[in-house]
Design a protein around this motif. Structure first.
Motif, PDB file in Angstrom:
ATOM      1  N   UNK A  16       1.073  -1.058  -0.003  1.00  0.00           N
ATOM      2  CA  UNK A  16       0.126  -0.002   0.000  1.00  0.00           C
ATOM      3  C   UNK A  16       0.750   1.286   0.095  1.00  0.00           C
ATOM      4  N   UNK A  17       0.436   2.203  -0.831  1.00  0.00           N
ATOM      5  CA  UNK A  17       1.282   3.525  -0.821  1.00  0.00           C
ATOM      6  C   UNK A  17       1.059   4.166   0.710  1.00  0.00           C
ATOM      7  N   UNK A  18       2.340   4.438   1.073  1.00  0.00           N
ATOM      8  CA  UNK A  18       2.438   5.203   2.249  1.00  0.00           C
ATOM      9  C   UNK A  18       2.516   4.482   3.457  1.00  0.00           C
ATOM     10  N   UNK A  19       2.279   2.795   3.353  1.00  0.00           N
ATOM     11  CA  UNK A  19       2.369   2.119   4.617  1.00  0.00           C
ATOM     12  C   UNK A  19       3.708   1.377   4.361  1.00  0.00           C
ATOM     13  N   UNK A  20       4.902   1.966   4.665  1.00  0.00           N
ATOM     14  CA  UNK A  20       6.180   1.424   4.495  1.00  0.00           C
ATOM     15  C   UNK A  20       6.391   0.113   5.202  1.00  0.00           C
ATOM     16  N   UNK A  21       6.708  -0.932   4.582  1.00  0.00           N
ATOM     17  CA  UNK A  21       7.325  -1.780   5.806  1.00  0.00           C
ATOM     18  C   UNK A  21       6.068  -2.735   6.208  1.00  0.00           C
ATOM     19  N   UNK A  22       4.918  -2.385   5.972  1.00  0.00           N
ATOM     20  CA  UNK A  22       3.862  -3.197   6.514  1.00  0.00           C
ATOM     21  C   UNK A  22       3.518  -4.631   6.024  1.00  0.00           C
ATOM     22  N   UNK A 218      -0.471  14.509  -2.465  1.00  0.00           N
ATOM     23  CA  UNK A 218       0.265  13.557  -2.797  1.00  0.00           C
ATOM     24  C   UNK A 218      -0.431  12.441  -3.163  1.00  0.00           C
ATOM     25  N   UNK A 219       0.073  11.010  -3.224  1.00  0.00           N
ATOM     26  CA  UNK A 219      -0.375   9.975  -3.591  1.00  0.00           C
ATOM     27  C   UNK A 219      -1.726   9.364  -2.870  1.00  0.00           C
ATOM     28  N   UNK A 220      -2.302   9.828  -1.960  1.00  0.00           N
ATOM     29  CA  UNK A 220      -3.370   9.384  -1.288  1.00  0.00           C
ATOM     30  C   UNK A 220      -4.609  10.347  -1.910  1.00  0.00           C
ATOM     31  N   UNK A 221      -5.846  10.120  -1.866  1.00  0.00           N
ATOM     32  CA  UNK A 221      -6.346   8.732  -1.791  1.00  0.00           C
ATOM     33  C   UNK A 221      -6.124   7.791  -2.862  1.00  0.00           C
ATOM     34  N   UNK A 222      -6.448   6.383  -2.452  1.00  0.00           N
ATOM     35  CA  UNK A 222      -6.124   5.447  -3.542  1.00  0.00           C
ATOM     36  C   UNK A 222      -7.252   5.389  -4.689  1.00  0.00           C
ATOM     37  N   UNK A 223      -6.646   4.681  -5.716  1.00  0.00           N
ATOM     38  CA  UNK A 223      -7.381   4.585  -6.884  1.00  0.00           C
ATOM     39  C   UNK A 223      -8.667   4.001  -6.673  1.00  0.00           C
ATOM     40  N   UNK A 224      -9.009   3.292  -5.615  1.00  0.00           N
ATOM     41  CA  UNK A 224     -10.268   2.553  -5.345  1.00  0.00           C
ATOM     42  C   UNK A 224     -11.254   3.653  -4.706  1.00  0.00           C
ATOM     43  N   UNK A 225     -10.919   4.946  -4.448  1.00  0.00           N
ATOM     44  CA  UNK A 225     -11.852   5.814  -3.787  1.00  0.00           C
ATOM     45  C   UNK A 225     -13.264   6.014  -4.293  1.00  0.00           C
ATOM     46  N   UNK A 226     -13.565   6.067  -5.650  1.00  0.00           N
ATOM     47  CA  UNK A 226     -14.920   5.927  -6.273  1.00  0.00           C
ATOM     48  C   UNK A 226     -15.613   4.896  -5.807  1.00  0.00           C
ATOM     49  N   UNK A 227     -15.106   3.711  -5.908  1.00  0.00           N
ATOM     50  CA  UNK A 227     -15.975   2.352  -5.240  1.00  0.00           C
ATOM     51  C   UNK A 227     -16.080   2.447  -3.958  1.00  0.00           C
ATOM     52  N   UNK A 228     -14.815   2.945  -3.278  1.00  0.00           N
ATOM     53  CA  UNK A 228     -15.106   2.848  -1.812  1.00  0.00           C
ATOM     54  C   UNK A 228     -16.274   3.728  -1.401  1.00  0.00           C
ATOM     55  N   UNK A 229     -16.071   5.083  -1.906  1.00  0.00           N
ATOM     56  CA  UNK A 229     -17.237   5.956  -1.598  1.00  0.00           C
ATOM     57  C   UNK A 229     -18.554   5.349  -1.773  1.00  0.00           C
ATOM     58  N   UNK A 230     -18.795   4.801  -2.648  1.00  0.00           N
ATOM     59  CA  UNK A 230     -20.172   4.241  -3.399  1.00  0.00           C
ATOM     60  C   UNK A 230     -20.616   3.211  -2.290  1.00  0.00           C
ATOM     61  N   UNK A 231     -19.758   2.295  -2.086  1.00  0.00           N
ATOM     62  CA  UNK A 231     -19.958   1.248  -1.227  1.00  0.00           C
ATOM     63  C   UNK A 231     -20.389   1.886   0.263  1.00  0.00           C
ATOM     64  N   UNK A 232     -19.563   2.753   0.676  1.00  0.00           N
ATOM     65  CA  UNK A 232     -19.548   3.452   2.040  1.00  0.00           C
ATOM     66  C   UNK A 232     -20.746   4.174   2.241  1.00  0.00           C
ATOM     67  N   UNK A 233     -21.734   4.329   1.178  1.00  0.00           N
ATOM     68  CA  UNK A 233     -22.901   5.285   1.511  1.00  0.00           C
ATOM     69  C   UNK A 233     -23.873   4.372   2.101  1.00  0.00           C
ATOM     70  N   UNK A 234     -23.714   2.727   1.991  1.00  0.00           N
ATOM     71  CA  UNK A 234     -24.580   2.060   2.909  1.00  0.00           C
ATOM     72  C   UNK A 234     -24.252   1.955   4.252  1.00  0.00           C
TER      73      UNK A 234
END
Length: 602
Positions: A16-22, A218-234
């Motif tokens: 993941x971008x930003x989570x170095x060494x995770x 910078x590099x965040x949010x992730x590329x999945x943001x549109x789908x994440x936000x659509x799901x999160x409406x629930x």
């Protein structure tokens, strides 16, 4: 509930971008697969960070990296977000009950047999309130830090109380929060949020946050943001209306709670938490002058508070539940405060006052040993961290270097106190060019350097701050023997007024503190122009006796400094004579000029 270890599901280095060494793993529960990342030593206490809407776990990147130095840090993408899968069907798949199942599954996978310290932001906090108040999680949560996300049950009771017994104030509170909750209504509309997020909103969201919330680019949010936000409406559709209509009557926290409230939150009123002690008996309150997305804008401060709170729980010492005991602990706890001239006098007292309020202290002075002593004492008094730095404030290059060091090692300064100063007495005609240069270099240029160098960094961060400049009653009270000193302090006063006007739009306050006769060591180091060395020593000793007889303590000036920041005061005269002279300068200036002609006792 079980932990899956199929292809790509066992622990491995996270990408993941930003989570170095995770280290990444997959946890399966309730028909979904959760992406879990871990940092730090697994043998240490576990801190679980839960993200909000429309974020993914990467919103915690900076906080997680910092916490991993002391703890075992766990982050996971909430179902339907990031690299976690979404439930099928979406409707009914995001209830608080199912989110609680997810939490328990992750906790059992990463910290079996040992309770975790929970931290939630936005919807991560909303669901974490559920975790912290339902019976089936008792014993699994060691502490809970909440920010920008109330319990829906508490919110429901808050509304019902104001509806049942309306008053003008309560009606105004309801209307205020109703206006702030505009986005909740939008998220309940069919299909519209999904279309917006998968269309222009999803593309423009990063720029919106940069412009409105001043979050770093910078590099965040992730590329999945549109789908994440659509799901999160629930999250909203499955939970908000049912819980607000029928809030639980037993929503009491079964663990210690730390509440961090950003004062500039555009979505949540501070009044929502007025009755929180009823629901969370072991409550610690903090306020933070910031906007909603504090995990991204104030990671240094959050790390300090979270570390302090968790450490207190782990040590099991009730006396350490809140290290800071000062009257403004909820305002300055964890903030980074830099004080110049901190080796003695007003500077040292100011550093100690901020330390009592739980601030992190950078004590700056030309006297390296004195600055180090101040830092050592600040830690004993209540500062979670304190450092001594040696610098001559009149040296622009040295101040630039100090600012670079502070930024890299400690973060952006929240409160800057330009206090360093020197005294000079003597008639104008006896004051040499060299005397003028020395006074202006420290008293004026030192303040200019501090304001410009550190103020610029405050403005670039975009989250506000405060600058305090120590002027003097001499700034507006003329004297026939203080021409150079009074001129330098008058310039500081006007500089402060100008900066206050310029920086107000960026949320940065500027205050000028104007002490009168204060019992500090400046009297023994002040220079007297136009006299012999022996006569200068005699006058220094006499001035010290006079100030000692007046005996106005520097601690009272320090108290005025903290009040000035809290109240965002512009000009603050300190001591009765300073207040009296200030009034005279405004209403009877001729009388003040007449007093200036009197020959002072030497």
């Amino acid at each position: 509930m079980k932990t899956g270890k199929g292809p790509g599901q066992g622990p491995h280095q996270g990408q993941e971008q930003g989570l170095r060494g995770a280290r990444e793993r997959r946890v399966r529960t309730g028909g979904v697969e959760l992406c879990v990342a871990e940092l730090g030593d697994a043998a240490r206490p576990t801190v679980m960070l839960v993200h909000g809407y429309p974020d993914s776990k990467e919103v915690w990147s900076e906080v997680a990296q910092r916490l991993a130095e002391s703890f075992h840090v766990v982050l996971y993408d909430v179902r339907g977000c990031g690299r976690s899968t979404a439930p099928k069907p979406l409707r009914g798949g995001f209830t608080l009950e199912k989110l609680t199942d997810d939490f328990l599954a992750v906790a059992d996978a990463v910290s079996p047999g040992r309770p975790v310290h929970l931290v939630g932001h936005d919807w991560g906090s909303v669901q974490a309130w559920e975790f912290a108040t339902v019976r089936r999680t008792e014993g699994r949560i060691a502490s809970f830090t909440s920010m920008s996300g109330p319990s829906l049950d508490h919110f429901g009771h808050w509304i019902k109380k104001r509806m049942a017994r309306p008053t003008p104030r309560r009606a105004a509170q309801l209307l205020n929060q109703g206006a702030k909750s505009w986005y909740v209504y939008m998220l309940h509309t069919p299909k519209l949020p999904e279309l917006a997020w998968k269309g222009p909103l999803g593309k423009r969201w990063p720029r919106i946050l940069e412009r409105v919330e001043k979050v770093p680019g910078g590099g965040y949010p992730t590329s999945s943001l549109p789908t994440d936000a659509a799901h999160g409406a629930w999250l909203y559709r499955d939970n908000v209306i049912p819980r607000l209509r029928r809030p639980r009557a037993d929503a009491y926290a079964h663990c210690p709670v730390q509440l961090i409230t950003p004062t500039g939150d555009a979505f949540l009123s501070q009044r929502l938490y007025d009755d929180l002690e009823r629901w969370a008996p072991q409550l610690v309150r903090r306020t933070l002058p910031a906007k909603h997305w504090v995990p991204r804008t104030r990671p240094d401060q959050l790390t300090s508070w979270i570390t302090e709170f968790i450490t207190a729980q782990e040590e099991g010492d009730p006396a350490k539940k809140v290290v800071a005991t000062g009257p403004y602990a909820d305002r300055f706890g964890g903030q980074l405060v830099l004080v110049t001239g901190a080796a003695s006098g007003i500077g040292r007292a100011t550093a100690f006052a901020f330390a009592e309020a739980g601030a992190r202290i950078i004590a700056v002075d030309r006297d390296a040993e004195g600055a180090a002593r101040t830092a050592d004492m600040a830690r004993l008094i209540g500062a979670p961290h304190a450092w001594g730095e040696t610098v001559d404030v009149s040296d622009e290059a040295a101040m630039e270097k100090l600012a670079d060091t502070v930024d890299a090692a400690y973060g952006t300064v929240d409160v800057l106190v330009n206090n360093a100063g020197i005294g000079l007495s003597g008639s104008f005609l006896d004051t040499t060019t060299e005397d003028w240069q020395k006074v202006l270099d420290v008293n004026l240029w030192g303040v200019i350097h501090g304001c410009r160098i550190f103020g610029k960094r405050m403005a670039e961060r975009g989250q506000g701050g405060h600058i305090v400049n120590t002027a003097s009653a001499a700034a507006y009270q003329p004297s026939k023997i203080l021409a150079a000193y009074s001129t330098s302090k008058a310039a500081v006063l006007m500089l402060s007024e100008c900066l206050r006007a310029e920086l107000a739009g960026q949320g940065i306050g500027v205050s000028a503190i104007c002490p009168g006769l204060v019992n500090t060591g400046i009297t023994t180091t002040s220079r007297f122009a136009g006299v012999s060395a022996d006569e200068e020593k005699r006058r220094q000793a006499k001035a010290a006796r006079l100030y000692g007889m007046r005996n106005y303590p520097p601690e009272k000036v320090a108290d005025a400094v903290l009040r000035a920041v809290v109240r965002n005061q512009a000009v603050v005269p300190v001591t009765p004579e300073a207040r009296g002279a200030h009034l005279m300068s405004r209403f009877t200036p001729r009388a003040l000029r007449a007093l200036a002609r009197i020959e002072p006792p030497l």
